[in-house]
Scaffold this motif. Structure first.
Motif, PDB file in Angstrom:
ATOM      1  N   ARG A   1       0.866  -1.171   0.000  1.00 41.62           N
ATOM      2  CA  ARG A   1       0.000   0.000   0.000  1.00 41.62           C
ATOM      3  C   ARG A   1       0.906   1.225   0.000  1.00 41.62           C
ATOM      4  NH1 ARG A   1      -4.177   0.782   4.895  1.00 41.62           N
ATOM      5  NH2 ARG A   1      -2.215   1.216   6.002  1.00 41.62           N
ATOM      6  N   GLY A   2       1.029   1.854  -1.175  1.00 45.42           N
ATOM      7  CA  GLY A   2       1.955   2.968  -1.291  1.00 45.42           C
ATOM      8  C   GLY A   2       3.370   2.499  -1.002  1.00 45.42           C
ATOM      9  N   LYS A   3       3.990   3.060   0.020  1.00 50.24           N
ATOM     10  CA  LYS A   3       5.339   2.664   0.410  1.00 50.24           C
ATOM     11  C   LYS A   3       5.334   1.611   1.528  1.00 50.24           C
ATOM     12  CE  LYS A   3       7.392   7.085  -0.947  1.00 50.24           C
ATOM     13  NZ  LYS A   3       8.194   8.267  -0.506  1.00 50.24           N
TER      14      LYS A   3
ATOM     15  N   THR B   1      -2.191  -5.611  -3.603  1.00 53.68           N
ATOM     16  CA  THR B   1      -1.840  -4.191  -3.557  1.00 53.68           C
ATOM     17  C   THR B   1      -3.093  -3.352  -3.370  1.00 53.68           C
ATOM     18  OG1 THR B   1       0.052  -4.571  -5.035  1.00 53.68           O
ATOM     19  CG2 THR B   1      -0.721  -2.293  -4.784  1.00 53.68           C
ATOM     20  N   VAL B   2      -3.084  -2.498  -2.372  1.00 50.98           N
ATOM     21  CA  VAL B   2      -4.203  -1.595  -2.123  1.00 50.98           C
ATOM     22  C   VAL B   2      -4.026  -0.348  -2.979  1.00 50.98           C
ATOM     23  CG1 VAL B   2      -5.445  -0.260  -0.377  1.00 50.98           C
ATOM     24  CG2 VAL B   2      -4.366  -2.433   0.251  1.00 50.98           C
ATOM     25  N   HIS B   3      -5.083   0.048  -3.685  1.00 48.68           N
ATOM     26  CA  HIS B   3      -5.026   1.252  -4.494  1.00 48.68           C
ATOM     27  C   HIS B   3      -4.877   2.470  -3.576  1.00 48.68           C
ATOM     28  CE1 HIS B   3      -6.203   4.348  -7.409  1.00 48.68           C
ATOM     29  NE2 HIS B   3      -5.973   3.437  -8.350  1.00 48.68           N
TER      30      HIS B   3
ATOM     31  N   ASP C   1      -8.093   4.784  -3.314  1.00 50.29           N
ATOM     32  CA  ASP C   1      -9.353   4.200  -2.854  1.00 50.29           C
ATOM     33  C   ASP C   1      -9.018   2.869  -2.204  1.00 50.29           C
ATOM     34  OD1 ASP C   1     -11.809   3.041  -2.440  1.00 50.29           O
ATOM     35  OD2 ASP C   1     -12.633   3.542  -4.403  1.00 50.29           O
ATOM     36  N   HIS C   2      -9.033   2.821  -0.867  1.00 52.68           N
ATOM     37  CA  HIS C   2      -8.601   1.608  -0.167  1.00 52.68           C
ATOM     38  C   HIS C   2      -9.542   0.434  -0.391  1.00 52.68           C
ATOM     39  CE1 HIS C   2     -11.395   3.023   3.106  1.00 52.68           C
ATOM     40  NE2 HIS C   2     -11.637   1.737   3.142  1.00 52.68           N
ATOM     41  N   ARG C   3     -10.702   0.678  -0.987  1.00 57.15           N
ATOM     42  CA  ARG C   3     -11.624  -0.429  -1.276  1.00 57.15           C
ATOM     43  C   ARG C   3     -11.278  -1.108  -2.590  1.00 57.15           C
ATOM     44  NH1 ARG C   3     -16.953   2.962  -1.219  1.00 57.15           N
ATOM     45  NH2 ARG C   3     -15.492   4.181  -2.468  1.00 57.15           N
ATOM     46  N   ALA C   4     -10.366  -0.508  -3.358  1.00 54.51           N
ATOM     47  CA  ALA C   4      -9.922  -1.095  -4.625  1.00 54.51           C
ATOM     48  C   ALA C   4      -8.559  -1.756  -4.411  1.00 54.51           C
ATOM     49  CB  ALA C   4      -9.825  -0.016  -5.701  1.00 54.51           C
ATOM     50  N   TRP C   5      -8.354  -2.893  -5.042  1.00 58.78           N
ATOM     51  CA  TRP C   5      -7.097  -3.611  -4.850  1.00 58.78           C
ATOM     52  C   TRP C   5      -6.752  -4.441  -6.077  1.00 58.78           C
ATOM     53  CZ3 TRP C   5      -7.171  -9.026  -4.809  1.00 58.78           C
ATOM     54  CH2 TRP C   5      -8.447  -9.607  -4.745  1.00 58.78           C
ATOM     55  N   TYR C   6      -5.473  -4.737  -6.202  1.00 62.42           N
ATOM     56  CA  TYR C   6      -4.957  -5.562  -7.298  1.00 62.42           C
ATOM     57  C   TYR C   6      -4.466  -6.901  -6.744  1.00 62.42           C
ATOM     58  CZ  TYR C   6      -3.933  -0.799  -9.193  1.00 62.42           C
ATOM     59  OH  TYR C   6      -3.969   0.517  -9.587  1.00 62.42           O
ATOM     60  N   TRP C   7      -4.616  -7.955  -7.540  1.00 64.44           N
ATOM     61  CA  TRP C   7      -3.908  -9.196  -7.210  1.00 64.44           C
ATOM     62  C   TRP C   7      -2.827  -9.441  -8.258  1.00 64.44           C
ATOM     63  CZ3 TRP C   7      -8.999 -10.603  -9.300  1.00 64.44           C
ATOM     64  CH2 TRP C   7      -8.962 -11.307 -10.500  1.00 64.44           C
TER      65      TRP C   7
ATOM     66  N   VAL D   1      -4.636  -3.964  10.364  1.00 59.54           N
ATOM     67  CA  VAL D   1      -3.951  -5.113  10.961  1.00 59.54           C
ATOM     68  C   VAL D   1      -2.789  -5.551  10.077  1.00 59.54           C
ATOM     69  CG1 VAL D   1      -4.207  -7.517  11.703  1.00 59.54           C
ATOM     70  CG2 VAL D   1      -6.059  -5.874  12.122  1.00 59.54           C
ATOM     71  N   VAL D   2      -3.066  -5.719   8.794  1.00 67.81           N
ATOM     72  CA  VAL D   2      -2.065  -6.221   7.856  1.00 67.81           C
ATOM     73  C   VAL D   2      -0.820  -5.339   7.833  1.00 67.81           C
ATOM     74  CG1 VAL D   2      -1.586  -6.483   5.386  1.00 67.81           C
ATOM     75  CG2 VAL D   2      -3.632  -7.518   6.376  1.00 67.81           C
ATOM     76  N   PHE D   3      -1.030  -4.026   7.829  1.00 61.62           N
ATOM     77  CA  PHE D   3       0.105  -3.110   7.690  1.00 61.62           C
ATOM     78  C   PHE D   3       0.642  -2.610   9.030  1.00 61.62           C
ATOM     79  CE2 PHE D   3      -1.956  -2.787   3.492  1.00 61.62           C
ATOM     80  CZ  PHE D   3      -0.854  -3.088   2.692  1.00 61.62           C
TER      81      PHE D   3
END
Length: 434
Positions: free
Chosen positions: A87-89, A215-217, A220-226, A378-380
């Motif tokens: 997520r970003g850096k 990867t979290v966009h 928009d934290h509700r959008a993500w890539y696999w 939690v994850v980050f």
């Protein structure tokens, strides 16, 4: 009017995907005649390439694990030991070998076309009659023994009766559609855009091919890539978000591969870290899309039929739970089918639906918490208690039915508490109780 030919078997299965093939293999090991009706021909493209270690238990139980293991190199199945997050850096990862639950901690990332065919071929080797290109066009479950009306590719129509019926049709959802079992999902409507790419990742020290990358966009934290790497330099790549997210990028409703590829590349460029990682990537496979894939049903089973895997419920691709739920449903259903075939009473609600949904509800809590942003906290988190990490790692590894895991009880509330403690930097020891 000509009377249709009526055939007979012990168990009818609709669909030759992982849940259908594993159920067939388990039933054949018990000596029952099994017919699988599959509308498509294998191999065929499918997403859901990131297996979870819990799958290994169910594959071994069905006698399917060895055949997958024997073809790992041939089909470039990638050894997998965890999940990475970006997520970003911010970067984070979970190693599935470091988990609370007993059981395997590794698995593979697989191309579903050869993987599904391997399972189906092994089910055939065990004696399953798989009929490819056969489409179910009518269903009758009113009689004691259900009857399906089937049309093959030569337009021949016949009927086949089984003592029990399993729907493993996945997103085809045959029984829910024919029997009006579909129930609206309470998840927001989301779209997935996806493809396979030549990823071009050569020597990035921060990229681990042995883990799925989520990867979290940034906007928009509700959008993500696999990004699911295979062992030959290729990857499954997708982006998931609500429709408004895609509209922001100029989505016009045109779902041609060319339009979707242009849309996907535009979204990718908006994430500096991921676009840098994939700066050499080649989009060489048609881009596809699925929308509104989350689904639910009124019930999962009755006296003479049961729904397996995605035919019953699909949550979301974010934690790769689809194949795990599919295999678990077969493992749970087949002993009950055997009892039904032997004339014994089965309480399908108490013995199948409720146990299966207990694990699904744990997955659901994590999915909802991911999109709310709490599980991302939690994850980050940079200061997560090692025991809590192991408990979370177990869920991410697919052990959603291990009710000895303290954070599985009231999972939604526990996750919210863990997120708060991670966010506020509070001591986490008191969260470790049962």
């Amino acid at each position: 009017m000509t009377e249709l030919q009526l055939q007979h078997t012990d168990v009818l299965i609709i669909g030759a995907g992982p849940s259908g093939s594993s159920a067939a293999a388990l039933l054949r090991k018990k000596g029952y005649d099994v017919v699988i009706l599959e509308r498509q021909h294998f191999p065929r493209f499918s997403i859901g390439e990131s297996l979870l270690p819990q799958c290994m238990v169910f594959l071994e139980e069905a006698g399917l694990l060895d055949t997958v293991r024997e073809h790992v190199d041939e089909f470039a199945f990638q050894y997998k030991n965890g999940a990475s997050f970006l997520r970003g850096k911010q970067r984070s990862f979970y190693d599935f070998r470091e988990k609370f639950s007993a059981g395997p901690g590794t698995t593979w990332q697989v191309r579903r076309a050869p993987f599904d065919q391997l399972l189906a071929n092994q089910a055939q080797t065990y004696g399953t009659d798989i009929r490819y290109g056969h489409e179910v066009i009518a269903v009758d479950v009113e009689a004691e023994q259900p009857v399906l009306t089937v049309r093959d590719e030569a337009e021949n129509v016949y009927q086949i009766q089984g003592k029990f019926l399993l729907d493993a049709s996945g997103f085809g959802r045959i029984l829910p559609k024919f029997l009006d079992l579909e129930s609206p999902s309470d998840f927001p409507v989301r779209r997935a855009v996806f493809t396979h790419i030549e990823d071009g990742i050569l020597d990035d020290p921060e990229f681990d091919r042995e883990k799925i990358l989520i990867t979290v966009h940034e906007k928009d934290h509700r959008a993500w890539y696999w990004l699911i790497p295979f062992a030959d330099g290729r990857s499954s790549f997708g982006v998931v978000a609500e429709q408004s997210f895609f509209d922001h990028y100029g989505y016009t409703g045109t779902d041609t591969p060319e339009a979707l590829e242009s849309l996907f590349k535009m979204i990718l460029q908006d994430d500096p870290a991921l676009s840098h990682l994939l700066r050499r990537a080649q989009f060489d496979t048609p881009v596809r899309t699925l929308v509104g894939y989350s689904a639910n049903v009124k019930h999962l089973a009755q006296k003479n039929y049961a729904l397996l895997g995605n035919a019953g419920e699909f949550l979301d691709p974010v934690f790769s739970s689809g194949v795990t739920i599919a295999l678990k449903s077969s493992s749970l259903a087949v002993p009950l089918v055997e009892r039904a075939l032997q004339g014994q009473a089965v309480d399908w609600l108490a013995e199948y639906e409720q146990p299966l949904r207990r694990g699904i509800q744990v997955f659901r809590a994590y999915v909802e918490s991911w999109y709310s942003g709490e599980f991302q906290e939690v994850v980050f988190s940079s200061d997560q208690h090692v025991k809590l990490r192991e408990m979370v790692s177990s869920l991410l590894a697919g052990y959603a039915w291990d009710m000895s895991n303290p954070i599985h009880k009231n999972a939604k509330r526990r996750l919210s508490m863990i997120a708060e403690y991670c966010r506020e930097g509070l001591p986490q020891e008191q969260l470790l109780g049962g």
